[in-house]
Every structure is written in C-alpha cells, then in structure tokens.
Design a protein around this motif. Structure first.
Motif, short mmCIF file in Angstrom:
data_model
loop_
_atom_site.label_atom_id
_atom_site.label_comp_id
_atom_site.label_asym_id
_atom_site.label_seq_id
_atom_site.Cartn_x
_atom_site.Cartn_y
_atom_site.Cartn_z
N THR A 41 8.52 2.66 -7.78
CA THR A 41 7.36 2.58 -6.90
C THR A 41 7.49 3.55 -5.73
O THR A 41 6.53 4.25 -5.37
CB THR A 41 7.18 1.14 -6.38
OG1 THR A 41 7.05 0.26 -7.50
CG2 THR A 41 5.94 1.02 -5.51
N VAL B 206 5.51 4.55 1.86
CA VAL B 206 6.00 5.79 2.48
C VAL B 206 6.79 5.47 3.75
O VAL B 206 7.88 6.00 3.98
CB VAL B 206 4.82 6.75 2.81
CG1 VAL B 206 5.29 7.91 3.68
CG2 VAL B 206 4.20 7.28 1.52
N ASN C 56 5.10 6.95 -5.22
CA ASN C 56 4.22 6.90 -4.06
C ASN C 56 4.68 7.72 -2.86
O ASN C 56 3.86 8.05 -2.00
CB ASN C 56 4.02 5.45 -3.61
CG ASN C 56 3.11 4.66 -4.53
OD1 ASN C 56 1.90 4.69 -4.39
ND2 ASN C 56 3.71 3.96 -5.49
N ALA C 57 5.98 8.01 -2.78
CA ALA C 57 6.49 8.57 -1.52
C ALA C 57 7.35 9.82 -1.63
O ALA C 57 7.63 10.46 -0.62
CB ALA C 57 7.29 7.49 -0.78
N SER D 268 0.84 -1.21 0.00
CA SER D 268 0.00 0.00 0.00
C SER D 268 0.87 1.24 0.00
O SER D 268 2.06 1.19 0.36
CB SER D 268 -0.89 0.01 1.25
OG SER D 268 -0.10 0.21 2.41
N LYS D 269 0.27 2.37 -0.37
CA LYS D 269 1.00 3.63 -0.36
C LYS D 269 1.57 3.92 1.03
O LYS D 269 2.72 4.36 1.16
CB LYS D 269 0.08 4.77 -0.81
CG LYS D 269 0.74 6.16 -0.78
CD LYS D 269 -0.20 7.25 -1.23
CE LYS D 269 0.39 8.63 -1.01
NZ LYS D 269 1.56 8.92 -1.86
N GLU D 270 0.78 3.66 2.07
CA GLU D 270 1.22 3.92 3.44
C GLU D 270 2.46 3.10 3.79
O GLU D 270 3.41 3.61 4.41
CB GLU D 270 0.09 3.62 4.44
CG GLU D 270 -1.08 4.58 4.39
CD GLU D 270 -1.96 4.43 3.14
OE1 GLU D 270 -2.59 5.41 2.75
OE2 GLU D 270 -1.99 3.31 2.56
N GLY E 88 2.46 -1.04 -8.16
CA GLY E 88 2.52 0.18 -7.37
C GLY E 88 2.81 1.41 -8.20
O GLY E 88 2.28 2.50 -7.94
N SER F 51 -0.13 4.47 -9.29
CA SER F 51 0.15 5.69 -8.53
C SER F 51 -0.44 6.93 -9.20
O SER F 51 -0.60 7.00 -10.42
CB SER F 51 1.65 5.89 -8.36
OG SER F 51 2.25 6.20 -9.60
#
Length: 259
Positions: free
Chosen positions: A77, A53, A81-82, A48-50, A120, A124
């Motif tokens: 990825t 990160v 995402n982060a 997941s994105k969380e 991912g 995004s």
C-alpha cells in the motif's frame, strides 16, 4: 564500489514486512538491517493517499536519522501510494514492493489469476496501470478485509481467519485461477492456512525474493555492500512488542519506541 557499513532501513505498516526482511536477511546476511513496524497505524490499506504519504515520510525520517543507506518500503500500500513522493523528496535509494502480477500472468495456463490485497493497493493508480498491461488475462481482485488486523493481533490460526480466507478464496477457485498473488507483505504468514483451502495445482506468489534480489542489485550498483559479518538486526515497533517478537520466533530483541 567501496564498502558501506550503514544499515538498510525497512518499514511496513506493522509486522507483515518481516516477510520481506527475512528474504533480504537470508540473501544478504552481512548487511545490518533496521526494521520499523508502524503497527499503531496499521492497516495502511484503509487510509487515504495523503495519510499514507505522510506516514511513509514519518517512517523514512526515522530511518534516515538512524543513518540508513537505502530504504525498503516493505508495504504494498505504501509503495503503490507513496513511493513516487518519497523518491522526489529524499536523496536515498528506495525499493518498493508491488504485487507480483507479471510472473503470475506469464505462467498462467488458465489465463485467470487471483490477487488478494488491501483496498489501498487495489485502488492505487500504480496498481491499475500495472493491470492494464495484461488485458488478455482475467484478473480477479479481492480485498483482504480484516486479515491484517488479525495478523497484527496474533490471530493467524483463529477460526475467524480461516472463515475469512475461505470466503475470499472460494470464488477465485470457482473462477479457475491457477495463480494466487499475495499483494500484501502480511499475507505470506497465511500461506499454510491458504494452502489448506486452495487445490494443489494453484500456485502462490509473493514478492519477498524479488525484493531481496533488487536490494542486492542496488547495493552492487549504487550504494555498496557492508564489509561487516553477520550484523545483528534491529527491530522497532510503536505498539506492544509481543506479536512482532513471536513472529520472529523469539530470535531477536524488539524495542518499543514512539515514532
């Protein structure tokens, strides 16, 4: 700009980002580099994105403890995402890596390109914003399920790898792509296998050279170049060091470290 002998930090969800490290090292051989392979948590593409990160911040914290002056997120990825969260939290320049869609679209004669990337990356927000700019080009997206795991296991030339690549690339060939964008820093290690499947007229693009040039630009404008000569790179992994050592052709020492 004064000289700055602090190291450049580079991280990826495993060994794939060494393709980015190699391009940076070739262009900037006097820069000391610290490479972090978070193989224990590879692949990031299915998280997941969380989670992505959080892992990216963990890697950044480690590299900042090593006094890095600049951090290269050598993972598509993690970048997609982060990187916004990383730039907001830390007071150090970050360089990300995104699929090189622009040069493929610009040079495509068939107006059809293929992108092989992780789930991912393709899901995004940053990737979708990028592809929206190119409405006139047909972009065929393919998730490279299983490819990162095989690379991390050292199974680059396995029959399973060839079978997967053939299943992913054949529909792109049939759709008349003339450019294939590799949207994961692991995938450049598959170029010899990919070339055996693709017709000769299809060009393969990865992001290594562009990231190296951007790193050089940030050093020149903001951070400062090293005044040392031919600094020895440092490699860390949090799993078995064997595969990373082999992908580096046994030229460098790899240290296993928990992080």
């Amino acid at each position: 700009m004064n000289s700055n002998n602090q190291p450049i930090g580079i991280f990826d969800s495993g060994i794939g980002g060494t393709s980015i490290w190699s391009a940076i090292h070739q262009l900037l051989p006097n820069e000391k580099t610290i490479y972090l392979a978070d193989s224990k948590n590879a692949p990031y593409g299915q998280k997941s994105k969380e989670e992505i990160v959080a892992l990216s911040m963990k890697n950044t914290d480690f590299l900042l403890e090593m006094n890095c002056k600049l951090i290269v997120v050598a993972c598509n990825t993690a970048t997609t995402n982060a990187i916004q969260e990383l730039r907001a939290k830390y007071n150090v320049p970050f360089i990300g890596i995104e699929p090189a869609i622009k040069p493929a679209v610009t040079h495509s004669k068939t107006q059809t390109i293929g992108i092989l990337a992780t789930q991912g990356t393709l899901n995004s927000e940053l990737f979708n914003k990028t592809t929206e700019k190119y409405q006139d080009t047909k972009i065929i997206e393919q998730v490279g399920h299983g490819l990162v795991q095989l690379i991390e296991n050292g199974d680059i030339n396995s029959p399973e790898m060839i079978k997967l690549l053939r299943s992913y690339l054949t529909p792109m060939i049939e759709a008349n792509i003339d450019y294939l964008v590799l949207g994961c820093s692991h995938y450049p290690y598959l170029i010899p296998q990919i070339k055996k499947i693709l017709p000769e007229h299809i060009h393969i693009i990865d992001s290594g050279e562009a990231v190296a040039k951007q790193t050089q630009k940030i050093l020149r404008e903001k951070v400062g170049f090293s005044s040392a000569e031919n600094s020895q790179p440092i490699f860390y992994t949090n799993t078995n060091a064997k595969v990373l050592t082999e992908i580096l052709e046994n030229k460098f020492t790899v240290e296993k470290k928990e992080f």
